[in-house]
Write a protein that holds these residues in place. Structure first.
Motif, PDB file in Angstrom:
ATOM      1  N   VAL A  21       0.570  -1.094  -0.290  1.00 23.10           N
ATOM      2  CA  VAL A  21      -0.565  -0.209   0.099  1.00 23.10           C
ATOM      3  C   VAL A  21       0.785   1.444  -0.369  1.00 23.10           C
ATOM      4  O   VAL A  21       0.810   2.178  -0.794  1.00 23.10           O
ATOM      5  CB  VAL A  21      -1.238   0.086   1.512  1.00 23.10           C
ATOM      6  CG1 VAL A  21      -1.698   1.224   1.399  1.00 23.10           C
ATOM      7  CG2 VAL A  21      -1.644  -1.689   1.327  1.00 23.10           C
ATOM      8  N   THR A  46       2.180   2.497  -3.538  1.00 24.17           N
ATOM      9  CA  THR A  46       0.846   2.601  -4.257  1.00 24.17           C
ATOM     10  C   THR A  46       0.827   3.929  -3.780  1.00 24.17           C
ATOM     11  O   THR A  46       0.300   5.100  -4.605  1.00 24.17           O
ATOM     12  CB  THR A  46      -0.234   1.765  -4.133  1.00 24.17           C
ATOM     13  OG1 THR A  46      -0.407   2.237  -2.776  1.00 24.17           O
ATOM     14  CG2 THR A  46      -0.043   0.524  -4.997  1.00 24.17           C
ATOM     15  N   HIS A  97      -4.267   1.080  -7.178  1.00 25.04           N
ATOM     16  CA  HIS A  97      -5.216   0.898  -6.411  1.00 25.04           C
ATOM     17  C   HIS A  97      -4.595  -0.701  -5.555  1.00 25.04           C
ATOM     18  O   HIS A  97      -4.960  -0.798  -7.425  1.00 25.04           O
ATOM     19  CB  HIS A  97      -6.635   1.057  -6.163  1.00 25.04           C
ATOM     20  CG  HIS A  97      -6.984   0.007  -5.137  1.00 25.04           C
ATOM     21  ND1 HIS A  97      -7.225   0.554  -3.927  1.00 25.04           N
ATOM     22  CD2 HIS A  97      -8.254  -0.503  -5.130  1.00 25.04           C
ATOM     23  CE1 HIS A  97      -7.561   0.045  -2.965  1.00 25.04           C
ATOM     24  NE2 HIS A  97      -8.109  -1.635  -3.276  1.00 25.04           N
ATOM     25  N   GLU A 148      -9.062  -5.255   0.768  1.00 27.63           N
ATOM     26  CA  GLU A 148      -7.896  -4.587   1.143  1.00 27.63           C
ATOM     27  C   GLU A 148      -6.167  -5.208   1.328  1.00 27.63           C
ATOM     28  O   GLU A 148      -6.806  -6.609   1.366  1.00 27.63           O
ATOM     29  CB  GLU A 148      -8.178  -3.733   2.314  1.00 27.63           C
ATOM     30  CG  GLU A 148      -8.603  -4.433   3.438  1.00 27.63           C
ATOM     31  CD  GLU A 148      -8.305  -3.626   5.030  1.00 27.63           C
ATOM     32  OE1 GLU A 148      -7.718  -2.856   4.712  1.00 27.63           O
ATOM     33  OE2 GLU A 148      -9.616  -3.684   5.817  1.00 27.63           O
TER      34      GLU A 148
END
Length: 833
Positions: free
Chosen positions: A253, A256, A268, A333
């Motif tokens: 994450v 990104t 994403h 996620e």
């Protein structure tokens, strides 16, 4: 956007101080709101080693530590309240005299519960690196040099510029964009981050794409990366994100988010197994479509959102898994147990993302960039950069990639504009060359536009002047007498450089606004107010002089009537239509003031009203007011009781305004407005034109709103009022000689039909006695006993006066008799005297 100076220096060779760079950017249109010098957070904080820890003799929660900071004078005695302090730990120590700006404390030697303390062992909170810390910070490294500066060890060597970019500069929401701008402003070299070019196989069946809304999503790249190891990001990456105001989460994450900040391209990452679970099938098809009625999605902020038809979605086998370009879902996620991911890199149409984000009341870093428009050409570069960083920091390998590209032509984001030097100098004017003035030269234009990444082709020449990130343009390729170019705009500026005037603005911005001459024109005229504005201001003064407070309401109201004009894209449903009158807002304000415990509101408002006609839409200015309550201040003469305002008192306030404005207004009975009392409402007339209305609030509406008994309203057509007032005799007051001779008054009483208005009687009386009759006014009105049915008793006082003599009784009686005869003949009155 928060700009890290250390990060910026990796992209462009910045030699200026932070203050100088901030001033350069601000003058160029990028306002630097704050300079956060993180070097000051730990200035004077050094590395220390805890030699011994003993309990405090007078406090259970305190410890007395002996700390060595490499000083020849010996160790320091420091009282510490942290539970995690241990012998042998290397810690940051704020020495005596050190100022810690985060907690606004200057360290002094002092006694804590009777024990001397000669410094402070710091936590990351006190050094500005964390919001909350469980205890002091202990360095993981061993054998650190005692007494050395802790700032390099903690990454406190950076300066952060808090910069604001204008709405048209989408490219400035990235480090690469700011680096390009700094290179153009300062003339230094610029270098892009190195991106490895690795081909990725496209395995059939592992991932499919189905872009239903190709106009809203012109390009989509889906990359499958397998065998990842999710872990915290390395310290350098976490610091980069923290400096930019982003919270580190995990290595995938964080990459990104890092690419978002570096290139301005939102990305994403989906957990592939979670996508498969949501999709509910063996195959996986990523799609882009608008939401259907009744669908919902739980986003990463743990909020369940009811989706609207204008909400753009990312789907897995047609099941919603993300708000496209805004936020992902909690169900897909990336988490600690993630092994495989699907990396999304896409282009979304700005209007679609703006509507989608607004429909959910949500704005994120990604949506902010998509709404302004991201660089379409650098989508592939940003995707490759992210893949390279993920495989470097989290292991794994990119196994397959699917691309759906509906862009007509990559060159569509590149266009050319004709630029004329003559037009540049015509718009910008002369420049200050020191002792003399001059003009912008062709080489100046070429140097500036090439620095911005443009390509210039002189008209009439085959040679091209191109941008170079490592060298400056030398010499001009065009003659100053025929200085015209065809300028090819780089793709990252195609949205804001569209016309010749845009290029001229860029030339002025980079040349320096302070270098242009600022001489005022030789002939200037004083500003003035229009006649309409002057009269409107006098009207405001008149109403304020009468004791009324000016009110201001929104022109937007809640839709309730078909005659209202409704907005196509309202911000709120409660404010989605234009008001058709002012009275409704005044009644609401009157009620609101009473509910808040305030006294009754006597106010007026001047504003615009809107309505529909057969020919289309119409608008006009109007003035309205509301009166009510007890107009007096003290009530001790009335035993503390309120005395409601009578109809005549309210009418008198309005009359005083008309008298101040030298307007003669007539009152006629009126029943047209259902909000007003049918027997206590009058229409206002000015020189034969309907001016407005005045009356008491209807008892039924008053009861519904729980308002006082006596509330009065008036509404006036401002255009009719101003048209009458603009006549010369009103604008230019003329002196009227006062008569020095005495007046003679007569009273006239009669029975008149109730449908005969006082205004009609006064008008007829003045017309008959115009030569000698100075004034006429009503002083008594009665209905009841001894008055014939259908009639009322009226009594007027008539004042006669001549300007050149004293009137005799005979002269007065002759005119007075004509008045009596006229009233009997015209209105059928029955004289009583």
């Amino acid at each position: 956007m928060r700009i890290s100076l250390n990060w910026l220096r990796e992209l462009v060779e910045v030699t200026a101080t932070p203050e100088e760079l901030a001033e350069t950017l601000t003058i160029a249109g990028f306002e630097v709101e704050d300079i956060e010098d993180r070097r000051l957070f730990a200035d004077g904080v050094v590395v220390g080693k805890v030699l011994n820890v003993e309990p405090h003799p007078n406090a259970d929660r305190l410890r007395v530590c002996q700390v060595d900071i490499g000083d020849v004078s010996g160790s320091l005695n420091i009282v510490c309240g942290a539970a995690n302090v241990v012998t042998g730990a290397y810690v940051p120590v704020a020495t005596v005299g050190t100022y810690l700006p985060i907690i606004d404390v200057k360290i002094r030697a002092s006694k804590l519960r009777g024990v001397r303390s000669e410094g402070m062992i710091c936590s990351l909170t006190e050094l500005g690196l964390e919001k909350e810390s469980p205890g002091i910070y202990i360095f993981e490294e061993e054998n650190l040099q005692l007494g050395s500066d802790v700032r390099p060890l903690l990454g406190l060597t950076d300066v952060i510029l808090d910069l604001t970019a204008t709405a048209n500069r989408a490219d400035a929401l990235s480090m690469v964009g700011i680096a390009r701008e700094v290179a153009a402003l300062t003339g230094v070299s610029f270098r892009l981050p190195e991106i490895p070019d690795k081909s990725i196989a496209s395995e059939s069946g592992s991932l499919n794409l189905k872009i239903t809304e190709s106009q809203a999503c012109p390009a989509y790249i889906g990359t499958v990366i397998e065998e990842l190891k999710i872990a915290p990001s390395p310290e350098w990456l976490q610091r980069r994100l923290q400096d930019a105001g982003v919270r580190p989460i995990n290595n995938v994450v964080d990459v990104t988010n890092y690419v978002l900040l570096e290139w301005g391209q939102p990305l994403h990452a989906f957990d592939r197994e979670c996508l498969q679970t949501v999709a509910g099938g063996e195959s996986l098809t990523i799609g882009v479509r608008f939401a259907k009625s009744g669908e919902s999605l739980q986003t990463l902020d743990s909020q369940t959102r009811n989706l609207q038809p204008q909400t753009l979605l990312i789907t897995a086998n047609d099941q919603p898994v993300a708000l496209a370009g805004v936020m992902g879902s909690e169900a897909t996620e990336v988490h600690d147990g993630t092994d495989n991911i699907v990396l999304e890199a896409a282009l979304f149409e700005p209007v679609a993302i703006r509507r989608s984000a607004r429909s959910q009341g949500l704005r994120t870093e990604a949506s902010a960039r998509y709404e302004r428009g991201v660089n379409q050409v650098e989508l592939d570069l940003a995707c490759k950069r992210a893949i390279a960083l993920i495989t470097e920091l989290a292991g794994g390998r990119a196994t397959s990639q699917k691309i759906a590209d509906y862009r007509t032509d990559p060159s569509s984001s590149v266009h050319s504009i004709e630029l004329r030097l003559e037009r540049v100098n015509q718009i910008l004017g002369p420049v200050d060359l020191g002792e003399e003035t001059g003009e912008i030269l062709p080489e100046d234009v070429e140097k500036i536009l090439c620095a911005l990444g443009c390509k210039l082709t002189p008209l009439g020449s085959d040679r091209v002047t191109a941008a170079s990130p490592t060298s400056q343009q030398k010499g001009s390729l065009v003659d100053s007498n025929s200085a015209q170019w065809m300028v090819t705009v780089p793709p990252y500026r195609h949205r804001d450089l569209e016309r010749e005037i845009d290029l001229i603005e860029e030339i002025a911005r980079l040349y320096g606004y302070d270098k242009f001459c600022d001489d005022l024109p030789q002939k200037t005229e004083l500003g003035y107010l229009s006649l309409e504005e002057i009269l409107t201001r006098q009207l405001r003064e008149a109403f304020r002089a009468a004791g009324l407070t000016e009110l201001v309401h929104y022109s937007l109201v809640k839709p309730e009537d078909e005659q209202q004009i409704c907005l196509a894209n309202p911000l709120l449903t409660e404010y989605s239509a234009l008001r058709t009158d002012l009275l409704s807002g005044l009644i609401d304000a009157f009620q609101y003031n009473l509910e808040q415990g305030n006294s009754t509101l006597n106010g007026f408002e001047i504003g615009r009203v809107f309505w529909r006609e057969e020919e289309g839409l119409a608008e006009a200015d109007a003035i309205a007011g509301i009166l009510g309550g007890d107009p007096t201040e003290g009530r001790w003469l009335k035993g503390g009781q309120e005395s409601p305002m009578s109809w005549y008192e309210a009418k008198g306030i309005l009359e005083s305004v008309f008298q101040r404005l030298s307007l003669s207004v007539e009152y006629q009975p009126d029943r047209s407005d259902p909000r007003l009392h049918p027997g206590r409402t009058a229409s206002l007339w000015l020189q034969g034109e309907r001016l407005g209305k005045f009356g008491q609030l209807h008892p039924q509406l008053r009861s519904q709103r729980d308002l006082p008994e006596a509330v009065y309203l008036f509404e006036i057509d401002l255009e009719v009022l101003l048209d009458s007032w603009e006549r010369d005799e009103k604008l230019t007051p003329r002196f009227k000689q006062y008569s020095t001779f005495p007046a003679a008054d007569r009273d006239l009483a009669f029975f008149a039909p109730v449908n005969v208005s006082v205004a009609e009687v006064e008008r007829a009386t003045l017309k008959v006695g115009s030569q000698l009759l100075e004034s006429v006014y009503l002083f008594d009105e009665y209905q009841g006993e001894s008055v014939p049915e259908g009639q009322r008793s009226l009594a007027f006082r008539l004042v006669y006066r001549a300007s050149d003599r004293t009137l005799t009784d005979k002269e007065v009686e002759q005119v007075h008799q004509k008045v009596r005869e006229t009233l009997v003949e015209k209105f059928g009155v029955s004289l009583r005297s």
